[in-house]
Design a protein around this motif. Structure first.
Motif, short mmCIF file in Angstrom:
data_model
loop_
_atom_site.label_atom_id
_atom_site.label_comp_id
_atom_site.label_asym_id
_atom_site.label_seq_id
_atom_site.Cartn_x
_atom_site.Cartn_y
_atom_site.Cartn_z
N ARG A 1 13.37 -8.44 -12.72
CA ARG A 1 13.08 -9.34 -11.61
C ARG A 1 11.71 -9.95 -11.86
O ARG A 1 10.77 -9.24 -12.21
N PRO A 2 11.54 -11.28 -11.68
CA PRO A 2 10.26 -11.90 -12.03
C PRO A 2 9.12 -11.58 -11.07
O PRO A 2 7.96 -11.81 -11.40
N GLU A 3 9.46 -11.06 -9.88
CA GLU A 3 8.42 -10.65 -8.95
C GLU A 3 8.86 -9.36 -8.26
O GLU A 3 10.04 -9.02 -8.25
N VAL A 4 7.89 -8.65 -7.69
CA VAL A 4 8.22 -7.38 -7.04
C VAL A 4 9.13 -7.63 -5.84
O VAL A 4 9.08 -8.69 -5.21
N PRO A 5 9.97 -6.66 -5.49
CA PRO A 5 10.74 -6.78 -4.25
C PRO A 5 9.79 -6.80 -3.06
O PRO A 5 8.76 -6.12 -3.06
N HIS A 6 10.14 -7.56 -2.05
CA HIS A 6 9.24 -7.70 -0.90
C HIS A 6 9.84 -7.06 0.35
O HIS A 6 9.25 -6.17 0.94
N THR A 7 11.03 -7.47 0.72
CA THR A 7 11.65 -6.97 1.94
C THR A 7 12.54 -5.77 1.64
O THR A 7 12.84 -5.46 0.49
N HIS A 8 12.98 -5.12 2.71
CA HIS A 8 13.93 -4.01 2.56
C HIS A 8 15.20 -4.49 1.85
O HIS A 8 15.76 -3.78 1.01
N GLY A 9 15.63 -5.71 2.17
CA GLY A 9 16.80 -6.27 1.52
C GLY A 9 16.60 -6.44 0.02
O GLY A 9 17.52 -6.18 -0.77
N ASP A 10 15.39 -6.86 -0.38
CA ASP A 10 15.09 -6.99 -1.81
C ASP A 10 15.21 -5.64 -2.52
O ASP A 10 15.77 -5.54 -3.62
N PHE A 11 14.68 -4.61 -1.89
CA PHE A 11 14.78 -3.27 -2.48
C PHE A 11 16.24 -2.83 -2.58
O PHE A 11 16.66 -2.24 -3.59
N GLN A 12 17.02 -3.13 -1.54
CA GLN A 12 18.44 -2.75 -1.56
C GLN A 12 19.17 -3.44 -2.70
O GLN A 12 20.02 -2.84 -3.36
N GLU A 13 18.85 -4.72 -2.93
CA GLU A 13 19.50 -5.44 -4.03
C GLU A 13 19.20 -4.80 -5.38
O GLU A 13 20.05 -4.83 -6.29
N LEU A 14 18.01 -4.21 -5.52
CA LEU A 14 17.65 -3.53 -6.77
C LEU A 14 18.22 -2.11 -6.83
O LEU A 14 18.11 -1.45 -7.87
N GLY A 15 18.77 -1.63 -5.73
CA GLY A 15 19.23 -0.24 -5.68
C GLY A 15 18.10 0.75 -5.53
O GLY A 15 18.23 1.92 -5.91
#
Length: 258
Positions: free
Chosen positions: A34-48
């Protein structure tokens, strides 16, 4: 191998310890996920990803994001602050500085783990980091801290049988960190303060103090034992070779399921 190593000259060992860290930071492959760190809870969920392990080049948690100030590198490339990488085809890693605001949204992760990290930064930096961790934890989220326990070192110093310090010397030999340490008790007590970049050493009361300063007034704070905690998957990150010298403390955010 250790011809110029002098345990009684901590400042002179900096280059040696830097080289040790450099070797730990070497890996076989680095792939951008991913080109940038996950930001929201949803972003983290998408990364597992459910949580973050700080001071970890390679987190062992299957749903964790490892992070450290020092980047990882191969012979041909290196990580940089910003992206999320997959290291050696396995765990996820991002490079960041805990002295700066964490680049994550409020209430974005379920757990945070920091093993033998907090003692490496000044007290003010520790309070800042802990306040940021409090901000990003979700309701019911868990912070698990482990750090060298000053009380264990003091007890070890007072123990005429020196069992604690004997175990400590064996642990360092297992890690292959330098030649055997001097066997003087006063030296061993000084070692915890001055070697390996330690900046502030804690007992339980001091850990509770910094948590209080960081705003954890409504959190449930409990002392734990090795690999025992409210989230077994997080407690399992405790490493056995640090068991004898560590204190384990957990802070659980209010508002979780009842």
């Amino acid at each position: 191998m250790f011809a110029d190593w002098d345990w009684e000259d901590p400042a002179g060992l900096e280059a040696r310890t830097d080289a040790f860290t450099e070797n730990l930071a070497r890996c076989a492959s680095i792939d951008t996920v991913r080109p940038e760190v996950p930001h929201t809870h949803g972003d983290f969920q998408e990364l597992g990803v459910t949580g973050i392990e700080f001071a970890a080049f390679r987190t062992r948690h299957p749903h964790g994001l490892g992070t450290d100030l020092v980047g990882l590198h191969t012979d041909h490339e290196a990580t940089s602050p910003g992206p999320v990488y997959r290291i050696d085809g396995a765990g996820l890693f991002t490079q960041l500085d805990i002295g700066r605001p964490l680049p994550f949204a409020d209430h974005s992760v379920d757990w945070v783990y920091g093993e033998h990290l907090i003692e490496h930064v000044p007290l003010g930096t520790a309070v800042h980091w802990l306040a940021e961790v409090r901000r990003i934890l979700r309701p019911g989220g868990v912070l698990r801290l482990t750090t060298p326990d000053l009380a264990r070192y003091i007890d070890g110093y007072l123990d005429g049988n020196e069992q604690f310090f004997r175990r400590h010397r064996r642990r360092l030999r297992t890690m292959r960190v330098g030649p055997p340490m001097p066997e003087r008790r006063a030296f061993m007590l000084n070692q915890i303060f001055y070697h390996f970049g330690h900046r502030w050493i804690y007992d339980e009361a001091e850990l509770r103090h910094v948590l209080d300063r960081a705003g954890y007034h409504e959190f449930a704070i409990e002392r734990r034992e090795f690999q025992i905690g409210v989230r077994p998957d997080v407690a399992d990150l405790d490493t056995a070779f640090r068991k004898d010298e560590s204190i384990y403390l957990e802070a659980v955010a209010p508002g979780g399921p009842h």
